[in-house]
Design an enzyme around this catalytic site. Sequence first.
Site, PDB file in Angstrom:
ATOM      1  NE  ARG A 227      -2.061   2.024   3.501  1.00 20.07           N
ATOM      2  CZ  ARG A 227      -2.694   2.614   4.519  1.00 20.07           C
ATOM      3  NH1 ARG A 227      -3.964   2.342   4.773  1.00 20.07           N
ATOM      4  NH2 ARG A 227      -2.057   3.445   5.312  1.00 20.07           N
TER       5      ARG A 227
ATOM      6  CD  GLU B 214      -4.366  -2.842   6.551  1.00 22.01           C
ATOM      7  OE1 GLU B 214      -5.605  -3.008   6.613  1.00 22.01           O
ATOM      8  OE2 GLU B 214      -3.824  -1.747   6.758  1.00 22.01           O
TER       9      GLU B 214
ATOM     10  CD  GLU C 146      -9.989   0.957   7.156  1.00 22.35           C
ATOM     11  OE1 GLU C 146      -9.164   0.386   6.427  1.00 22.35           O
ATOM     12  OE2 GLU C 146      -9.727   1.951   7.840  1.00 22.35           O
TER      13      GLU C 146
ATOM     14  CD  GLU D 128      -8.045   0.565   2.468  1.00 20.68           C
ATOM     15  OE1 GLU D 128      -7.025   0.003   2.010  1.00 20.68           O
ATOM     16  OE2 GLU D 128      -8.238   0.737   3.682  1.00 20.68           O
TER      17      GLU D 128
ATOM     18  CD1 TRP E  81     -13.136   9.529   9.402  1.00 18.58           C
ATOM     19  CD2 TRP E  81     -11.250   8.377   9.444  1.00 18.58           C
ATOM     20  NE1 TRP E  81     -13.460   8.235   9.273  1.00 18.58           N
ATOM     21  CE2 TRP E  81     -12.323   7.484   9.299  1.00 18.58           C
ATOM     22  CE3 TRP E  81      -9.962   7.862   9.489  1.00 18.58           C
ATOM     23  CZ2 TRP E  81     -12.157   6.128   9.198  1.00 18.58           C
ATOM     24  CZ3 TRP E  81      -9.800   6.502   9.398  1.00 18.58           C
ATOM     25  CH2 TRP E  81     -10.893   5.634   9.249  1.00 18.58           C
TER      26      TRP E  81
ATOM     27  NE  ARG F 149      -9.349  -2.080   3.488  1.00 21.07           N
ATOM     28  CZ  ARG F 149      -8.359  -2.603   4.225  1.00 21.07           C
ATOM     29  NH1 ARG F 149      -7.831  -3.770   3.904  1.00 21.07           N
ATOM     30  NH2 ARG F 149      -7.907  -1.951   5.278  1.00 21.07           N
TER      31      ARG F 149
ATOM     32  CG  ASP G  24      -6.790   3.652   3.027  1.00 21.05           C
ATOM     33  OD1 ASP G  24      -7.860   4.208   2.716  1.00 21.05           O
ATOM     34  OD2 ASP G  24      -6.628   3.036   4.094  1.00 21.05           O
TER      35      ASP G  24
ATOM     36  CG  HIS H  71      -7.106   7.018   5.086  1.00 16.05           C
ATOM     37  ND1 HIS H  71      -7.232   5.859   5.805  1.00 16.05           N
ATOM     38  CD2 HIS H  71      -5.789   7.104   4.781  1.00 16.05           C
ATOM     39  CE1 HIS H  71      -6.068   5.273   5.949  1.00 16.05           C
ATOM     40  NE2 HIS H  71      -5.166   6.001   5.328  1.00 16.05           N
TER      41      HIS H  71
ATOM     42  CE1 TYR I 226      -6.101   8.625  10.599  1.00 20.42           C
ATOM     43  CE2 TYR I 226      -5.942   7.143   8.719  1.00 20.42           C
ATOM     44  CZ  TYR I 226      -6.261   7.368  10.047  1.00 20.42           C
ATOM     45  OH  TYR I 226      -6.745   6.344  10.801  1.00 20.42           O
TER      46      TYR I 226
END
Length: 402
Positions: free
Chosen positions: A147, A339, A262, A236, A402, A283, A210, A212, A159
């Site tokens: 990743r 992961e 996730e 992601e 976030w 995920r 990712d 996020h 982040y």
Amino acid sequence: MRIVEARVIVTCPGRNFVTLKIVTSDGVSGVGDATLNGRELAVAAYLQEHVIPALIGRDPARIEDTWQYLYKGAYWRRGPVTMTAVAAVDTALWDIKGKIAGLPVYQLLGGRSRDGVTVYGHAFGDTAEALLSDISRFVAQGYRAVRVQTAVPGLPSVYGVGKAGETYEPASAAVPPESVWDTALYLDAVPRVLADVRAEFGPTLKLLHDVHHRLTPIEAARLGHSLEPYALTWLEDPVPAELQDGFRLIRQHTTTPLAVGEVFNTVWDCQQLITGQLIDYIRTTVVHAGGITHLRRIFDLAALYHVRSGSHGATDLSPICLAAALHVDIAIPNFGLQEYMPHAPETDAVFPHGYHFEGGYLHPSETPGLGVDIDEELAARYPYRPASLPVNRLTDGTLHSW
Ligand code: KDG
Ligand code: MG
């Protein structure tokens, strides 16, 4: 056989973890991860006050019935706190069942469907050189998938991107720290970085990125389209996923594969995403999606729609969750990727385990049950420390994702 005791253990060997240990009248015990990053004590209280009293005296062999009892019996279904607590009980009961059967849990799930679990590591860098050298570190260890997260010129911090050599730990201060976000700068930077990475590492290394949850669907569609030449394995969390239909818009505009889930807790959070074939990887993982019992239900639905698993495995999921995830990963037909971020040495010492990494694969433990435990004496030496995940504000001060 009956459940005679269940205890919640909160410990902070490098970061916070919550663990449930269930003990039977025959003296067999099982463990389950109950960690919900930044909300640890909410799950600990849910287990202590509402779940444990109802577990005492139950038959530990009745895993499905206990799952249904905790899910339906609460009246208040779903939600991360509830489902993490249910997951902890479910995981511990699978551990007990494996120990009693004398088999590793994956054998109870149908046995191996593959020889090893392909994992991806987390590379990040605050400069292009730091990022490329971090990726090389993974390649040298045999990783087949990485990743890639990058700093964004013009933003003071991003982040999940630390300085070279720092460990990944997004939950830092007791009260959520705030950072600044600018979508235009991000959308400008990421394709250039991935172009460099693909050119440097060639066509076969699997690359992931990712987002996020920071984009809108049309912004994510643009990013996915601009990344197509670099053949990502997945993009992601491109958008927050409360609106499952949002993925339809992204899908219409790009062939970059999509991964999400996730933060999902049940099959209902991803039902439309899966049945509409709006994603490629789901995920969800053991600790936040109701344990092995419910995760398997999600992955079975996914298999019908050509969606593969890509379970979350950041360091805020304890070695107990990782051990359990590996038993699922090795057994299911539609495994995609797992992961993997190695835990800190203090964490590994508190949670002795039998899984191991070799040449880009993780291998589950062969000992009966999950093959992981908690050293309670050692755990007691690391008291809980409040920590929260950060929030983002746009440059004008508006609170962003976030
Ligand atoms: O608790 C939040 C982390 O687990 C999360 O930020 C990690 O996004 C993450 C990932 O993909 O591992
Ligand atoms: Mg993520």
